[in-house]
Scaffold this motif. Sequence first.
Motif, PDB file in Angstrom:
ATOM      1  N   ALA A  65       5.397  -5.027  11.187  1.00 38.08           N
ATOM      2  CA  ALA A  65       6.786  -5.295   9.943  1.00 38.08           C
ATOM      3  C   ALA A  65       6.707  -5.011   8.549  1.00 38.08           C
ATOM      4  N   GLU A  66       5.331  -4.681   8.037  1.00 35.19           N
ATOM      5  CA  GLU A  66       5.437  -4.339   7.066  1.00 35.19           C
ATOM      6  C   GLU A  66       5.366  -2.958   6.641  1.00 35.19           C
ATOM      7  N   PHE A  67       5.439  -1.918   7.782  1.00 30.07           N
ATOM      8  CA  PHE A  67       6.523  -0.436   8.510  1.00 30.07           C
ATOM      9  C   PHE A  67       7.611  -0.808   7.063  1.00 30.07           C
ATOM     10  N   ARG A  68       8.387  -1.474   8.207  1.00 32.07           N
ATOM     11  CA  ARG A  68       9.936  -1.830   7.665  1.00 32.07           C
ATOM     12  C   ARG A  68      10.285  -2.235   6.397  1.00 32.07           C
ATOM     13  N   SER A  69       9.590  -2.946   5.984  1.00 32.13           N
ATOM     14  CA  SER A  69       9.271  -3.311   4.284  1.00 32.13           C
ATOM     15  C   SER A  69       9.105  -2.056   3.239  1.00 32.13           C
ATOM     16  N   GLY A  70       8.582  -1.326   4.018  1.00 29.15           N
ATOM     17  CA  GLY A  70       8.940  -0.203   2.653  1.00 29.15           C
ATOM     18  C   GLY A  70       7.171   0.166   1.794  1.00 29.15           C
ATOM     19  N   ALA A  71       6.917  -1.112   2.016  1.00 28.27           N
ATOM     20  CA  ALA A  71       5.876  -1.425   1.056  1.00 28.27           C
ATOM     21  C   ALA A  71       4.655  -0.740   2.338  1.00 28.27           C
ATOM     22  N   CYS A  72       4.692   0.408   2.039  1.00 31.28           N
ATOM     23  CA  CYS A  72       3.371   0.669   3.655  1.00 31.28           C
ATOM     24  C   CYS A  72       2.432   2.230   3.561  1.00 31.28           C
ATOM     25  N   HIS A  73       2.548   2.389   1.889  1.00 26.67           N
ATOM     26  CA  HIS A  73       1.458   3.455   1.938  1.00 26.67           C
ATOM     27  C   HIS A  73       0.320   3.179   2.118  1.00 26.67           C
ATOM     28  N   ALA A  74      -0.517   3.231   2.644  1.00 24.55           N
ATOM     29  CA  ALA A  74      -1.774   3.344   2.607  1.00 24.55           C
ATOM     30  C   ALA A  74      -2.944   1.885   2.643  1.00 24.55           C
ATOM     31  N   GLY A  75      -0.902   0.964   3.234  1.00 22.05           N
ATOM     32  CA  GLY A  75      -1.446  -0.661   3.216  1.00 22.05           C
ATOM     33  C   GLY A  75      -1.841  -0.681   4.771  1.00 22.05           C
ATOM     34  N   ARG A  76      -1.651  -1.936   4.959  1.00 18.53           N
ATOM     35  CA  ARG A  76      -2.345  -2.763   6.423  1.00 18.53           C
ATOM     36  C   ARG A  76      -1.783  -1.588   7.302  1.00 18.53           C
ATOM     37  N   TYR A  77      -0.539  -0.845   7.369  1.00 20.48           N
ATOM     38  CA  TYR A  77      -0.055  -0.171   8.922  1.00 20.48           C
ATOM     39  C   TYR A  77      -0.772   1.012   8.740  1.00 20.48           C
TER      40      TYR A  77
END
Length: 264
Positions: A158-170
């Motif tokens: 879900a985080e990847f699909r949200s676009g908020a994923c640079h160095a985040g949970r994904y």
Amino acid sequence: MQAAPRLAELTTEELAALLVAGAPCVALVPVGSVEPHGPHLPLGTDTLIGEAAAEQAGRRLWARGVAALLAPPVGYGVTDFAAGFAGAISIPAPALTAFLRAVAEAYLSAGLSHVCFINNHLEPEHDRAVRAATSDLPPGRASVACPLARRWARTLSAEFRSGACHAGRYETSLVLAAASALVRRDIAQALPDLGLSLSEGIKAGAKTFRALGMDAAYTGSPREASEDEGRALLDLLATMIVTEVEEGLSSASGHEPAPGKSRG
């Protein structure tokens, strides 16, 4: 399940034997970057993820009758969004395209059946440069495995699909699974969640991380990352690679993929 050999560790005789053994011989080439990934992940994160996914995909391909070789990665890319941060080593898109095109042509001229560029550096200009390197090659001789493609993006978290994923949970989860010692876990646990979507910011015209509000070069939720989630994500990325390779090989031979063969 047989591990895929690292091409650079083979002797010339060993590679020659694989090329005449009868199975299609494929080079898996991770294409990454040297780019900031927050205060908790290494600059080579995208390359590390690509290599780990290639290893898993290589095992599956060998089990399915494809001689997959882990080629040396290309560790530089277009990283203009990270401008202003230490460790943002960006090369021009035309240079990357020309280099990758030469790499693909060299492997094909050497007798390999297919070259798959595995791209987990998701800057749009970088992805376009990678794809341009394969655009004029004969059908089925090269492919690009990248989660920016809609067919693969929808399979990820879900985080990847949200676009908020640079160095985040994904990405933090993926690095925990691929090279856990390189994650600064205490820092990751202390980072606040950020809901800044790169995809939405790019559509709005932002050109850099700082313009997006990513003052520490990350977004998403690094503190929620886990090694278990990383292993599951690597499995999905391996499926992406296996499918792109098998579809390419089928296209080159003029045959449709056999039922069940296009999924890893």
